[in-house]
Scaffold this motif. Structure first.
Motif, PDB file in Angstrom:
ATOM      1  N   GLU A  59       0.852  -1.189   0.000  1.00 52.41           N
ATOM      2  CA  GLU A  59       0.000   0.000   0.000  1.00 52.41           C
ATOM      3  C   GLU A  59       0.886   1.236   0.000  1.00 52.41           C
ATOM      4  O   GLU A  59       1.839   1.333   0.783  1.00 52.41           O
ATOM      5  CB  GLU A  59      -0.920   0.030   1.233  1.00 52.41           C
ATOM      6  CG  GLU A  59      -1.791   1.302   1.253  1.00 52.41           C
ATOM      7  CD  GLU A  59      -2.860   1.330   2.338  1.00 52.41           C
ATOM      8  OE1 GLU A  59      -2.870   0.430   3.204  1.00 52.41           O
ATOM      9  OE2 GLU A  59      -3.679   2.271   2.315  1.00 52.41           O
ATOM     10  N   ASN A 118      -4.334   5.116  -2.144  1.00 53.72           N
ATOM     11  CA  ASN A 118      -5.532   5.700  -1.531  1.00 53.72           C
ATOM     12  C   ASN A 118      -6.011   6.895  -2.346  1.00 53.72           C
ATOM     13  O   ASN A 118      -5.206   7.730  -2.752  1.00 53.72           O
ATOM     14  CB  ASN A 118      -5.222   6.160  -0.102  1.00 53.72           C
ATOM     15  CG  ASN A 118      -4.906   5.000   0.810  1.00 53.72           C
ATOM     16  OD1 ASN A 118      -5.797   4.292   1.278  1.00 53.72           O
ATOM     17  ND2 ASN A 118      -3.619   4.769   1.043  1.00 53.72           N
ATOM     18  N   GLU A 150      -7.758   2.471  -3.531  1.00 52.03           N
ATOM     19  CA  GLU A 150      -8.520   2.291  -2.290  1.00 52.03           C
ATOM     20  C   GLU A 150      -9.427   3.490  -2.064  1.00 52.03           C
ATOM     21  O   GLU A 150      -8.953   4.623  -2.018  1.00 52.03           O
ATOM     22  CB  GLU A 150      -7.571   2.157  -1.085  1.00 52.03           C
ATOM     23  CG  GLU A 150      -6.630   0.986  -1.213  1.00 52.03           C
ATOM     24  CD  GLU A 150      -5.902   0.638   0.084  1.00 52.03           C
ATOM     25  OE1 GLU A 150      -6.191   1.245   1.141  1.00 52.03           O
ATOM     26  OE2 GLU A 150      -5.032  -0.249   0.029  1.00 52.03           O
ATOM     27  N   ASP A 180     -11.687   0.490   1.388  1.00 55.70           N
ATOM     28  CA  ASP A 180     -10.849   0.672   2.574  1.00 55.70           C
ATOM     29  C   ASP A 180     -11.725   0.836   3.820  1.00 55.70           C
ATOM     30  O   ASP A 180     -12.886   1.248   3.712  1.00 55.70           O
ATOM     31  CB  ASP A 180     -10.002   1.940   2.372  1.00 55.70           C
ATOM     32  CG  ASP A 180      -8.720   1.923   3.179  1.00 55.70           C
ATOM     33  OD1 ASP A 180      -8.527   1.018   4.018  1.00 55.70           O
ATOM     34  OD2 ASP A 180      -7.905   2.836   2.974  1.00 55.70           O
ATOM     35  N   LYS A 201     -11.188  -4.316   2.536  1.00 61.18           N
ATOM     36  CA  LYS A 201     -10.136  -4.218   3.539  1.00 61.18           C
ATOM     37  C   LYS A 201     -10.786  -4.052   4.901  1.00 61.18           C
ATOM     38  O   LYS A 201     -11.411  -3.023   5.189  1.00 61.18           O
ATOM     39  CB  LYS A 201      -9.218  -3.031   3.211  1.00 61.18           C
ATOM     40  CG  LYS A 201      -7.908  -3.106   3.934  1.00 61.18           C
ATOM     41  CD  LYS A 201      -6.979  -1.992   3.499  1.00 61.18           C
ATOM     42  CE  LYS A 201      -5.993  -2.459   2.453  1.00 61.18           C
ATOM     43  NZ  LYS A 201      -4.843  -1.525   2.354  1.00 61.18           N
TER      44      LYS A 201
HETATM   45 MG    MG Z   1      -5.764   2.530   2.644  1.00 67.15          MG
END
Ligand code: MG
Ligand code: C2E
Ligand code: MG
Ligand code: MG
Length: 278
Positions: A59, A118, A150, A180, A201
């Motif tokens: 990530e 993200n 995400e 996320d 997630k």
């Molecule tokens: Mg994240």
């Protein structure tokens, strides 16, 4: 006397407010220069495939090397970037960094490697089509499934054409979609199919409560079973202990990330971590 102390308190209050407003404006100004002055950096946290114990993903997590304050974490400046619109430029830059590295790391690993990035809700809100993500990814992205984006459930809550347009554009470029902080939002589950979600997630609050014997294990188990029935994979975040990892693995969770494996590290240090998962 009362009047005097009242006035003093009043002037103290405005001075405090003035200082806070000043500090905020200063930080906005500094953030405006952070990207051109190369103070922004992307760290990478390994994501481990539980069945094999191998690091197969990472990530991307934004960092700011502030000249006075030192290393700043995203929670202290992402909000400002969103308010000022700087998030667009910053978000594109993070995606570009990740795309280049995913290609490099996949080549070094001799197999597929995915980096997830993200994306703020604000990046999906603008009505201009796709921020040119599609042309940009066609040029720089390493190919199918090397990138994932995400987002939180909130992005999907307003089912607007421009959100749908951007998600479709990413999907068409082979970018996978991760929800996320799953379990902390308020969206209905219907969106999971509608928006072609690939990964859920599990929020770290559930993982960290796992040891206390509350309902967190039930939530995690339910998420895993539901996700698999819908054809989605599950990533657990915030895994800090071997017990949490073992429990998640036994429950059928596909991937895990957390301090047990490693915190996010600079790109240059990431290669050293590969192949060294506990
Ligand atoms: Mg994240
Ligand atoms: P997130 O996407 O949910 O990322 C997980 C956060 O948990 C990261 O914090 C990570 O360093 C931290 N973490 C990882 N493993 C553990 C663990 O075992 N225990 C604990 N307690 N924490 C762990 P970080 O890097 O401070 O990022 C915070 C949030 O900032 C992220 O939450 C994400 O929402 C946002 N963010 C980070 N990078 C970007 C970016 O490039 N763009 C946007 N829009 N947001 C970003
Ligand atoms: Mg998260
Ligand atoms: Mg989070």
């Amino acid at each position: 006397v009362a009047k005097k102390s009242g006035r003093n308190r009043f002037s103290f209050f405005t001075a405090g407010m003035r200082d806070a407003a000043w500090a905020r404006m200063k930080l906005i100004d500094e953030l405006r220069h952070a990207l051109p002055q190369r103070q922004l950096d992307v760290y990478y946290q390994p994501i481990v495939e539980l069945a094999r114990g191998a690091t197969v993903k990472a990530e991307a997590l934004l960092r700011w090397h502030h000249p006075q304050a030192g290393l700043m974490l995203p929670d202290s400046f992402i909000g400002l970037a969103e308010e000022t619109g700087l998030i667009g430029e910053i978000g594109d830059w993070v995606l570009g960094q990740a795309a280049a590295l995913a290609r490099e790391w996949a080549a070094r690993q001799g197999g597929p490697f995915q980096i997830s990035v993200n994306k703020s809700p604000v990046e999906f809100m603008s009505k201009t089509p796709v921020r040119n993500w599609d042309t940009y990814l066609a040029r720089d992205a390493p190919g199918q499934q090397c990138l994932s984006v995400e987002i939180t459930e909130g992005v999907l809550l307003n089912d607007s054409p421009w959100v749908r347009d951007k998600l479709a554009s990413l999907h068409n470029c082979g970018v996978e979609l991760t929800i996320d902080d799953f379990g902390t939002g308020y969206a209905s589950l219907a969106y999971l199919k509608k928006f072609k979600v690939d990964y859920l997630k599990i929020d770290q609050s559930f993982v960290q409560d796992m040891d206390s014997g509350g309902d967190s294990r039930v939530f995690a188990e339910t998420i895993i079973v539901m996700a698999h029935k819908l054809g989605l994979k599950v990533i657990a975040e915030g895994v800090e202990t071997a017990e949490q990892r073992d429990w998640l693995k036994a429950a059928g969770c596909d991937y895990a990330q957390g301090y047990l494996f490693s915190a996010a590290v600079p790109a240059a240090d990431f290669m050293a971590l590969l192949g060294a998962a506990p």
